[in-house]
Write a protein that holds these residues in place. Structure first.
Motif, mmCIF file in Angstrom:
data_model
loop_
_atom_site.group_PDB
_atom_site.id
_atom_site.type_symbol
_atom_site.label_atom_id
_atom_site.label_comp_id
_atom_site.label_asym_id
_atom_site.label_seq_id
_atom_site.Cartn_x
_atom_site.Cartn_y
_atom_site.Cartn_z
ATOM 1 N N GLY A 30 1.259 -0.988 0.088
ATOM 2 C CA GLY A 30 0.086 -0.114 0.106
ATOM 3 C C GLY A 30 0.330 1.392 0.521
ATOM 4 N N GLY A 31 0.245 2.479 0.029
ATOM 5 C CA GLY A 31 0.720 3.015 0.177
ATOM 6 C C GLY A 31 1.265 4.165 -0.720
ATOM 7 N N SER A 32 3.051 5.059 -0.422
ATOM 8 C CA SER A 32 3.029 5.481 -2.119
ATOM 9 C C SER A 32 3.954 4.409 -3.053
ATOM 10 N N PHE A 33 4.749 3.328 -2.197
ATOM 11 C CA PHE A 33 5.132 2.208 -2.976
ATOM 12 C C PHE A 33 4.445 1.700 -4.237
ATOM 13 N N ALA A 34 2.816 1.527 -3.293
ATOM 14 C CA ALA A 34 1.503 1.049 -4.724
ATOM 15 C C ALA A 34 1.308 2.107 -5.895
ATOM 16 N N VAL A 35 1.906 3.294 -5.176
ATOM 17 C CA VAL A 35 1.284 4.267 -5.939
ATOM 18 C C VAL A 35 2.606 4.651 -7.196
ATOM 19 N N TYR A 36 3.696 3.943 -6.683
ATOM 20 C CA TYR A 36 5.363 4.456 -7.629
ATOM 21 C C TYR A 36 4.938 2.833 -8.387
ATOM 22 N N HIS A 45 7.550 8.837 1.332
ATOM 23 C CA HIS A 45 8.816 7.913 0.882
ATOM 24 C C HIS A 45 8.223 6.874 2.143
ATOM 25 N N ASP A 46 7.136 6.258 2.022
ATOM 26 C CA ASP A 46 7.247 5.379 3.438
ATOM 27 C C ASP A 46 6.413 3.881 2.302
ATOM 28 N N VAL A 47 7.087 2.829 3.414
ATOM 29 C CA VAL A 47 6.793 1.935 2.964
ATOM 30 C C VAL A 47 5.085 0.648 4.042
ATOM 31 N N ASP A 48 4.811 0.630 3.312
ATOM 32 C CA ASP A 48 3.489 -0.123 3.796
ATOM 33 C C ASP A 48 2.820 -1.270 3.743
ATOM 34 N N PHE A 49 2.477 -1.939 4.803
ATOM 35 C CA PHE A 49 2.122 -3.332 4.370
ATOM 36 C C PHE A 49 0.502 -3.340 4.604
ATOM 37 N N LEU A 50 -0.027 -4.022 3.769
ATOM 38 C CA LEU A 50 -1.620 -3.828 4.973
ATOM 39 C C LEU A 50 -1.197 -5.427 5.035
ATOM 40 N N ILE A 51 -2.282 -5.862 6.098
ATOM 41 C CA ILE A 51 -2.194 -6.757 6.628
ATOM 42 C C ILE A 51 -3.299 -7.520 6.916
ATOM 43 N N ARG A 52 -3.703 -9.298 7.744
ATOM 44 C CA ARG A 52 -4.745 -8.937 8.314
ATOM 45 C C ARG A 52 -4.290 -9.049 9.584
ATOM 46 N N LYS A 129 -6.781 6.904 1.146
ATOM 47 C CA LYS A 129 -5.850 9.224 0.915
ATOM 48 C C LYS A 129 -6.731 9.593 1.371
ATOM 49 N N LEU A 130 -8.302 10.025 0.703
ATOM 50 C CA LEU A 130 -8.633 10.709 1.588
ATOM 51 C C LEU A 130 -9.748 10.687 2.509
#
Length: 194
Positions: A30-36, A45-52, A129-130
């Motif tokens: 997720g986050g900015s790296f997903a945008v890239y 410039h953050d690294v976000d992963f979504l997990i359960r 984001k919103l």
């Protein structure tokens, strides 16, 4: 990936993804790296992963096993792992909504730094984001590059539906209309996301 992404951060991202994959834990970038990964631009410039949430302990154990430092911060919606000074957020309740199997199905497999991984959809990125805007944090400058660079990939009707309760999201969508980025429904040019 754009050139200005920190090489160390990209390597850390790959290690986390590979570790979660080999532990058979479902996740999505997720986050900015997903945008890239979707070919867009982001100001963070953050690294976000979504997990359960039910995979939180297993994920921390797997990552600690390959040498990551782990942290359970007081916030009850994420955990963090570190490789040297590089931080990765493992988020299980973004914008007050738990990550579910359905969240993780709303993804595309994209090669990120030569590793295939699930990346949350551009639409879901925009919704998150919103919904992150509030009276305490409302920096629309973080949303504009995402909206502009990914607008063709975003289902704007769904974004409007899923952010209905938020006056901040509504204000952002009005701005996008006024700035000729994405027209509001009812305007003539309704080809976007349809």
């Amino acid at each position: 990936m754009p050139h200005h992404v920190d090489a160390g951060l990209a390597t850390t991202l790959k290690r986390v993804a590979a570790t979660l994959k080999s532990a058979d834990l479902p996740f999505a970038l997720g986050g900015s790296f997903a945008v890239y990964a979707h070919g867009g631009h982001s100001s963070d410039h953050d690294v976000d992963f979504l997990i359960r949430e039910q995979d939180k302990e297993a994920a921390l154990t797997a990552l600690a096993g390959v040498g990551f430092k782990t942290e359970q911060p007081p916030e009850d919606w994420l955990v963090k792992v570190y490789e040297e000074d590089r931080m990765v957020d493992l988020i299980y309740r973004p914008v007050e909504t738990p990550v579910t199997d359905e969240t993780l199905r709303d993804c595309e497999m994209i090669s990120v730094e030569a590793i295939n991984m699930p990346v949350i959809s551009a639409t879901q990125l925009m919704v998150h984001k919103l919904l992150s805007y509030s009276q305490h944090y409302c920096d629309f400058a973080t949303g504009f590059p995402v909206a502009r660079s990914l607008r063709e990939q975003i289902d704007w009707n769904r974004v409007r539906r899923e952010t209905t309760g938020s006056p901040y999201a509504e204000a952002f969508l009005i701005l996008l209309d006024r700035l000729d980025v994405v027209p509001l429904p009812g305007d003539q040019a309704m080809g976007v996301g349809g």
